[in-house]
Design an enzyme around this catalytic site. Sequence first.
Site, PDB file in Angstrom:
ATOM      1  N   CYS A 132       0.815  -1.227   0.000  1.00 46.24           N
ATOM      2  CA  CYS A 132       0.000   0.000   0.000  1.00 46.24           C
ATOM      3  C   CYS A 132       0.850   1.278   0.000  1.00 46.24           C
ATOM      4  O   CYS A 132       0.331   2.364  -0.247  1.00 46.24           O
ATOM      5  CB  CYS A 132      -0.954  -0.004   1.180  1.00 46.24           C
ATOM      6  SG  CYS A 132      -2.014  -1.446   1.184  1.00 46.24           S
ATOM      7  N   HIS A 267      -3.238   7.022   2.122  1.00 47.08           N
ATOM      8  CA  HIS A 267      -3.631   5.710   1.598  1.00 47.08           C
ATOM      9  C   HIS A 267      -5.019   5.392   2.166  1.00 47.08           C
ATOM     10  O   HIS A 267      -5.275   5.600   3.354  1.00 47.08           O
ATOM     11  CB  HIS A 267      -2.612   4.655   2.040  1.00 47.08           C
ATOM     12  CG  HIS A 267      -3.105   3.255   1.869  1.00 47.08           C
ATOM     13  ND1 HIS A 267      -3.636   2.811   0.672  1.00 47.08           N
ATOM     14  CD2 HIS A 267      -3.187   2.209   2.734  1.00 47.08           C
ATOM     15  CE1 HIS A 267      -3.999   1.553   0.811  1.00 47.08           C
ATOM     16  NE2 HIS A 267      -3.743   1.160   2.051  1.00 47.08           N
ATOM     17  N   ASN A 297      -9.980  -0.387  -0.222  1.00 44.63           N
ATOM     18  CA  ASN A 297      -8.515  -0.351  -0.217  1.00 44.63           C
ATOM     19  C   ASN A 297      -7.997  -0.974  -1.519  1.00 44.63           C
ATOM     20  O   ASN A 297      -8.091  -2.184  -1.713  1.00 44.63           O
ATOM     21  CB  ASN A 297      -7.999  -1.123   1.006  1.00 44.63           C
ATOM     22  CG  ASN A 297      -6.486  -1.077   1.132  1.00 44.63           C
ATOM     23  OD1 ASN A 297      -5.788  -0.704   0.196  1.00 44.63           O
ATOM     24  ND2 ASN A 297      -5.979  -1.473   2.289  1.00 44.63           N
TER      25      ASN A 297
HETATM   26  N1  ACO Z   1     -18.742  -7.917   9.574  1.00 49.25           N
HETATM   27  C1  ACO Z   1     -19.363  -7.994  10.759  1.00 49.25           C
HETATM   28  N2  ACO Z   1     -18.732  -8.197  11.926  1.00 49.25           N
HETATM   29  C2  ACO Z   1     -17.400  -8.329  11.889  1.00 49.25           C
HETATM   30  C3  ACO Z   1     -16.672  -8.254  10.682  1.00 49.25           C
HETATM   31  C4  ACO Z   1     -17.390  -8.052   9.490  1.00 49.25           C
HETATM   32  N3  ACO Z   1     -16.815  -7.967   8.288  1.00 49.25           N
HETATM   33  N4  ACO Z   1     -15.362  -8.405  10.954  1.00 49.25           N
HETATM   34  C5  ACO Z   1     -15.258  -8.558  12.276  1.00 49.25           C
HETATM   35  N5  ACO Z   1     -16.488  -8.525  12.846  1.00 49.25           N
HETATM   36  C6  ACO Z   1     -16.848  -8.639  14.248  1.00 49.25           C
HETATM   37  C7  ACO Z   1     -15.805  -9.405  15.034  1.00 49.25           C
HETATM   38  O1  ACO Z   1     -16.058 -10.797  15.024  1.00 49.25           O
HETATM   39  C8  ACO Z   1     -15.971  -8.826  16.406  1.00 49.25           C
HETATM   40  O2  ACO Z   1     -17.090  -9.393  17.040  1.00 49.25           O
HETATM   41  P1  ACO Z   1     -17.046  -9.773  18.628  1.00 49.25           P
HETATM   42  O3  ACO Z   1     -16.846  -8.446  19.314  1.00 49.25           O
HETATM   43  O4  ACO Z   1     -18.370 -10.402  18.838  1.00 49.25           O
HETATM   44  O5  ACO Z   1     -15.879 -10.681  18.764  1.00 49.25           O
HETATM   45  C9  ACO Z   1     -16.308  -7.345  16.138  1.00 49.25           C
HETATM   46  O6  ACO Z   1     -16.848  -7.329  14.800  1.00 49.25           O
HETATM   47  C10 ACO Z   1     -15.110  -6.438  16.189  1.00 49.25           C
HETATM   48  O7  ACO Z   1     -14.062  -7.029  15.422  1.00 49.25           O
HETATM   49  P2  ACO Z   1     -12.666  -6.366  15.244  1.00 49.25           P
HETATM   50  O8  ACO Z   1     -11.757  -7.279  14.472  1.00 49.25           O
HETATM   51  O9  ACO Z   1     -12.211  -5.873  16.582  1.00 49.25           O
HETATM   52  O10 ACO Z   1     -13.066  -5.135  14.325  1.00 49.25           O
HETATM   53  P3  ACO Z   1     -12.266  -3.824  14.039  1.00 49.25           P
HETATM   54  O11 ACO Z   1     -12.981  -2.673  14.551  1.00 49.25           O
HETATM   55  O12 ACO Z   1     -10.810  -3.970  14.393  1.00 49.25           O
HETATM   56  O13 ACO Z   1     -12.347  -3.745  12.455  1.00 49.25           O
HETATM   57  C11 ACO Z   1     -10.994  -4.061  10.517  1.00 49.25           C
HETATM   58  C12 ACO Z   1     -11.780  -4.733  11.638  1.00 49.25           C
HETATM   59  C13 ACO Z   1     -11.978  -3.256   9.690  1.00 49.25           C
HETATM   60  C14 ACO Z   1     -10.349  -5.119   9.645  1.00 49.25           C
HETATM   61  C15 ACO Z   1      -9.934  -3.124  11.133  1.00 49.25           C
HETATM   62  O14 ACO Z   1      -9.207  -3.826  12.098  1.00 49.25           O
HETATM   63  C16 ACO Z   1      -8.973  -2.537  10.126  1.00 49.25           C
HETATM   64  O15 ACO Z   1      -9.346  -1.770   9.271  1.00 49.25           O
HETATM   65  N6  ACO Z   1      -7.672  -2.814  10.278  1.00 49.25           N
HETATM   66  C17 ACO Z   1      -6.614  -2.204   9.476  1.00 49.25           C
HETATM   67  C18 ACO Z   1      -6.664  -2.517   8.034  1.00 49.25           C
HETATM   68  C19 ACO Z   1      -5.502  -1.835   7.351  1.00 49.25           C
HETATM   69  O16 ACO Z   1      -5.267  -0.671   7.522  1.00 49.25           O
HETATM   70  N7  ACO Z   1      -4.669  -2.538   6.613  1.00 49.25           N
HETATM   71  C20 ACO Z   1      -3.417  -1.925   6.211  1.00 49.25           C
HETATM   72  C21 ACO Z   1      -3.266  -1.628   4.851  1.00 49.25           C
HETATM   73  S1  ACO Z   1      -3.561  -2.938   3.804  1.00 49.25           S
HETATM   74  C22 ACO Z   1      -2.125  -3.406   2.948  1.00 49.25           C
HETATM   75  O17 ACO Z   1      -1.048  -2.946   3.141  1.00 49.25           O
HETATM   76  C23 ACO Z   1      -2.275  -4.511   1.975  1.00 49.25           C
END
Ligand code: ACO
Length: 340
Positions: A132, A267, A297
Amino acid sequence: MYRSPITRQAPFRLAAFHKMLTGRILGSGAYLPERRLGNQELALTIDTSDEWIQARTGIAARHIAASDQNTSDLATLAAMRAVSNAGIAATDLDLIIVATTTPDQTFPSVATMVQHRLGCKPIGAFDIQAVCSGFLYAIATANNFIKAGAAKRVLVIGAEVFSRIVDWQDRGTAILFGDGAAAIVLGAEDAESGRGCLGFKLCADGQFHDLLQVDGGPGFAHGQVGKVRMQGKEVFKHAVQILSTVSDEILAQYSLQSAQVDWVIPHQANRRIIEASAEKLGIPIERVIITIAEHGNTSAASIPLALHQGLSDGRLQPGQLVMLQALGGGFTWGAGLIRI
Ligand code: ACO
């Protein structure tokens, strides 16, 4: 042999006339595949919802390349538009750099395919892989070629078909990624004009390998094509801290304050990361160009897609100071400052 004092001094005189050069954006272009996959449609195949995705990421839809479209196809379409917007011919280019993590093949590079399809001269063409952060690495490299006097017009492309390496059963990543491409033409500019790239800060730290990776090719360590594996929560935590630190560092390097930055182009990974980083930096969200809702993304394509949007809709105006910010797998990360 007699040499006049003038001849002996000539190299120094020439040096005095040698202009400092930098890269200025001459034009931009973008391409998103026709197929638009909205959150509601995605929620038919995995356990998620439009509300959850919008609230947690800011993403409403992503675009997916057709089965016969590869990164080089997206890159070529974006490049043709950028070259046309720059008001030049493809034969005027003297270097092509493509940032991608999803090349058509292990080799040849996507850049050589674009060079051929655009009908360029046999100019230098190569790919850069920094996930990214790829576009940031590519534009920094292009700018260094220009500064060194080694290139005058460089085509810089970010292009990805991430949909091919997404595990569509993994709701932690399937909701995030999409395909797309965007490009700019960077042209040599007299640095004294006040326009063009000020500079870039590029960083990497391989200790974060396991937080964000593809468990397969085009390398051979795993013996399979592989899919994106991400510890989302950990990546999120690091991303906000790292992005605000590198932004502060580059501002300090150029003795600038965040109040002097007209626009931030980050990004586009997650709207919440973008908002938290802007807040830490002290930049109001209205001065951040955010396009994540429409394409999710798109890895190396996300910064040039947002840059192209800002240039096309007139938000980015000549003379304005723009900060680019990126973080990706590796981790790789960085920031850049450009005067439009
Ligand atoms: N739909 C519904 N519920 C979900 C989903 C989904 N797609 N994904 C997770 N949940 C649930 C989980 O099971 C959890 O439920 P629980 O509380 O009952 O256990 C709850 O939602 C919270 O899950 P988290 O994983 O804590 O969710 P978070 O707020 O962290 O969001 C996400 C997840 C969107 C993936 C976030 O962590 C994120 O954006 N991370 C960074 C991504 C990024 O920047 N990547 C870097 C660049 S990419 C590259 O370089 C290729």
